[in-house]
Design an enzyme around this catalytic site. Structure first.
Site, PDB file in Angstrom:
ATOM      1  N   GLY A   8      41.819  35.836  64.291  1.00 40.30           N
ATOM      2  CA  GLY A   8      41.872  34.987  65.445  1.00 40.30           C
ATOM      3  C   GLY A   8      42.451  33.615  65.014  1.00 40.30           C
ATOM      4  O   GLY A   8      42.536  32.616  65.460  1.00 40.30           O
ATOM      5  N   GLY A  11      44.460  30.690  67.183  1.00 42.11           N
ATOM      6  CA  GLY A  11      44.084  29.834  68.380  1.00 42.11           C
ATOM      7  C   GLY A  11      44.268  28.227  67.829  1.00 42.11           C
ATOM      8  O   GLY A  11      44.495  27.941  66.731  1.00 42.11           O
ATOM      9  N   GLN A  12      43.152  27.477  68.876  1.00 44.82           N
ATOM     10  CA  GLN A  12      43.031  26.176  68.514  1.00 44.82           C
ATOM     11  C   GLN A  12      42.640  25.662  67.049  1.00 44.82           C
ATOM     12  O   GLN A  12      42.995  24.720  66.361  1.00 44.82           O
ATOM     13  CB  GLN A  12      42.224  25.525  69.619  1.00 44.82           C
ATOM     14  CG  GLN A  12      42.033  23.928  69.549  1.00 44.82           C
ATOM     15  CD  GLN A  12      41.028  23.360  70.013  1.00 44.82           C
ATOM     16  OE1 GLN A  12      39.946  24.022  70.558  1.00 44.82           O
ATOM     17  NE2 GLN A  12      40.827  21.978  70.450  1.00 44.82           N
ATOM     18  N   ASP A  34      45.968  37.636  63.443  1.00 42.38           N
ATOM     19  CA  ASP A  34      45.821  37.455  64.791  1.00 42.38           C
ATOM     20  C   ASP A  34      46.360  38.609  65.466  1.00 42.38           C
ATOM     21  O   ASP A  34      47.362  39.358  65.012  1.00 42.38           O
ATOM     22  CB  ASP A  34      46.795  36.309  65.245  1.00 42.38           C
ATOM     23  CG  ASP A  34      46.118  35.635  66.529  1.00 42.38           C
ATOM     24  OD1 ASP A  34      45.223  34.829  66.516  1.00 42.38           O
ATOM     25  OD2 ASP A  34      46.568  36.160  67.716  1.00 42.38           O
ATOM     26  N   TYR A 142      29.720  33.955  78.161  1.00 44.69           N
ATOM     27  CA  TYR A 142      30.259  33.263  76.711  1.00 44.69           C
ATOM     28  C   TYR A 142      28.907  32.774  76.081  1.00 44.69           C
ATOM     29  O   TYR A 142      28.770  33.109  74.868  1.00 44.69           O
ATOM     30  CB  TYR A 142      30.959  31.887  77.123  1.00 44.69           C
ATOM     31  CG  TYR A 142      31.293  31.049  75.881  1.00 44.69           C
ATOM     32  CD1 TYR A 142      32.322  31.776  74.817  1.00 44.69           C
ATOM     33  CD2 TYR A 142      31.070  29.858  75.803  1.00 44.69           C
ATOM     34  CE1 TYR A 142      32.900  30.752  73.858  1.00 44.69           C
ATOM     35  CE2 TYR A 142      31.406  29.123  74.670  1.00 44.69           C
ATOM     36  CZ  TYR A 142      32.400  29.629  73.775  1.00 44.69           C
ATOM     37  OH  TYR A 142      32.673  28.818  72.621  1.00 44.69           O
ATOM     38  N   LYS A 146      27.070  33.964  72.541  1.00 44.98           N
ATOM     39  CA  LYS A 146      27.044  33.159  71.466  1.00 44.98           C
ATOM     40  C   LYS A 146      25.203  33.296  70.924  1.00 44.98           C
ATOM     41  O   LYS A 146      25.054  33.346  69.705  1.00 44.98           O
ATOM     42  CB  LYS A 146      27.405  31.629  71.847  1.00 44.98           C
ATOM     43  CG  LYS A 146      28.752  31.444  71.920  1.00 44.98           C
ATOM     44  CD  LYS A 146      29.551  31.742  70.704  1.00 44.98           C
ATOM     45  CE  LYS A 146      30.761  31.272  70.746  1.00 44.98           C
ATOM     46  NZ  LYS A 146      31.661  31.845  69.723  1.00 44.98           N
ATOM     47  N   ILE A 172      36.105  20.730  71.084  1.00 45.30           N
ATOM     48  CA  ILE A 172      36.970  20.153  70.132  1.00 45.30           C
ATOM     49  C   ILE A 172      38.225  19.561  70.469  1.00 45.30           C
ATOM     50  O   ILE A 172      38.879  20.256  70.902  1.00 45.30           O
ATOM     51  CB  ILE A 172      37.214  21.439  68.875  1.00 45.30           C
ATOM     52  CG1 ILE A 172      35.900  21.975  68.137  1.00 45.30           C
ATOM     53  CG2 ILE A 172      38.139  20.706  67.704  1.00 45.30           C
ATOM     54  CD1 ILE A 172      36.174  22.923  67.314  1.00 45.30           C
TER      55      ILE A 172
HETATM   56  C1  AKB Z   1      34.486  25.917  75.704  1.00 48.21           C
HETATM   57  O1  AKB Z   1      34.386  25.033  76.612  1.00 48.21           O
HETATM   58  O2  AKB Z   1      34.181  26.920  76.215  1.00 48.21           O
HETATM   59  C2  AKB Z   1      34.406  25.771  74.318  1.00 48.21           C
HETATM   60  C3  AKB Z   1      33.012  25.495  73.777  1.00 48.21           C
HETATM   61  C4  AKB Z   1      32.545  24.177  73.801  1.00 48.21           C
HETATM   62  O3  AKB Z   1      32.392  26.256  72.968  1.00 48.21           O
HETATM   63  N1  AKB Z   1      35.398  24.702  73.942  1.00 48.21           N
END
Ligand code: AKB
Length: 315
Positions: A8, A11-12, A34, A142, A146, A172
């Site tokens: 990956g 990405g950023q 990627d 998300y 995590k 970030i």
């Molecule tokens: C998001 O905003 O989803 C990410 C993070 C803080 O994990 N930048």
């Protein structure tokens, strides 16, 4: 770390991590993978780059073996706001890439870094000075990915001895490649918009605090953690790290010190606002400081000045 596969990489984070790792470990020792053709083509100008699908265990495994990889950086993820639009897809991609990375790390004796996030926390977590070990009941898919990822990574360490390590990244801020689909993206977008158009409309309420990190500190964190003496690590997956906490109003006031004409207004996105509200205002990162020497160098003042200079040269 001798031979590293960044999965990956387009990405950023990957866009800046790959050249940073090349400087530390040598050009030939970093493989940038990627799934997107355009990312692979862009990366090919500055790295050994390969097209790969992290969800396909067999072809991912062939790459690990072909390049004799000993460390994997798994950066594959749909971010928080996109995840709320496509929850099943977010689960399949985020967990699929992680499970394959864990399986291959186990089979091939690799160390594995997978970022966690402030998104692992939720409404019932203490928001001020969020402790390292605390309630983790996220409200987003998300965040669910995590927390699951943190638990699975610790499981693979304890059960199979896989050297898994991770940090909980805040937003970030960077000037290499724009983030996409995150809740903290506003803190990057604002620089591009005010420098291009003189104004920015913010989707996050003006007084909502979130932790942030400037990319140079994020890159140092990754190498410091992966190089840390394992005997000193009481935690592994994952460490709170932060170097600044601010709300949009404070960031915009700081930008106005350099660009007094800039205009800011708000069109709050209810999905992003709810996510931001459920996340910590400010984390306690003392475990990272004690266990592997985390010591960020950038604050809001210096970061803002540097972003205006660097983004100003690009737009
Ligand atoms: C998001 O905003 O989803 C990410 C993070 C803080 O994990 N930048």
């Amino acid at each position: 770390m001798k031979r590293i596969l960044v999965v990956g990489a387009g990405g950023q984070i990957g866009t800046e991590l790959v050249p940073f790792l090349q400087k530390h470990y040598g050009y030939d020792n970093i493989i940038a993978g990627d799934a997107k053709d355009e990312s692979v083509a862009r990366m090919a100008e500055q790295a050994i780059s390969v097209k790969m699908d992290a969800l396909d265990l067999e072809s991912y495994g062939s790459l690990v073996r072909k390049y004799k990889v000993d460390t994997i950086f798994n950066l594959v993820a749909l971010l928080s706001a996109t995840g709320e639009r496509f929850p099943e897809k977010a689960w399949n991609i985020n967990m699929g890439a992680l499970m394959n990375s864990l399986t291959l790390a186990k089979e091939n004796g690799c160390a594995l870094f997978t970022p966690s996030s402030i998104g692992a926390f939720g409404e019932s977590t203490p928001h001020d000075m969020t402790p390292q070990d605390t309630v983790m009941r996220p409200n987003t898919i998300y965040g669910v990915c995590k927390v699951t990822g943190e638990l699975l990574s610790d499981y693979y360490f304890h059960r199979y001895g896989v050297d898994t390590r991770s940090v909980r990244f805040p937003g970030i801020i960077s000037n290499g490649c724009l983030p996409g689909g995150g809740t903290t993206d506003y803190a990057v977008e604002v620089f591009y918009e005010v420098l291009r158009k003189g104004r920015y409309t913010c989707p996050i309420p003006k007084d909502t605090y979130m932790d942030m990190l400037y990319m140079p500190d994020a890159l140092d964190a990754v190498i410091q953690l992966m190089e840390a003496d394992p005997a000193k690590l009481k935690h592994r997956n994952s460490f709170n790290i932060t170097c600044m906490s601010f709300c949009p109003e404070q960031l915009f006031a700081k930008i106005r010190e350099h660009l007094p004409e800039a205009v800011f207004d708000y069109a709050v996105d209810p999905v992003k606002a709810a996510i931001a509200d459920s996340w910590p205002d400010r984390m306690d990162d003392s475990c990272a400081r004690a266990e592997w020497g985390w010591n960020p160098q950038w604050d809001l003042d210096r970061m803002t000045k540097d972003m205006i200079e660097k983004v100003g040269r690009k737009v």
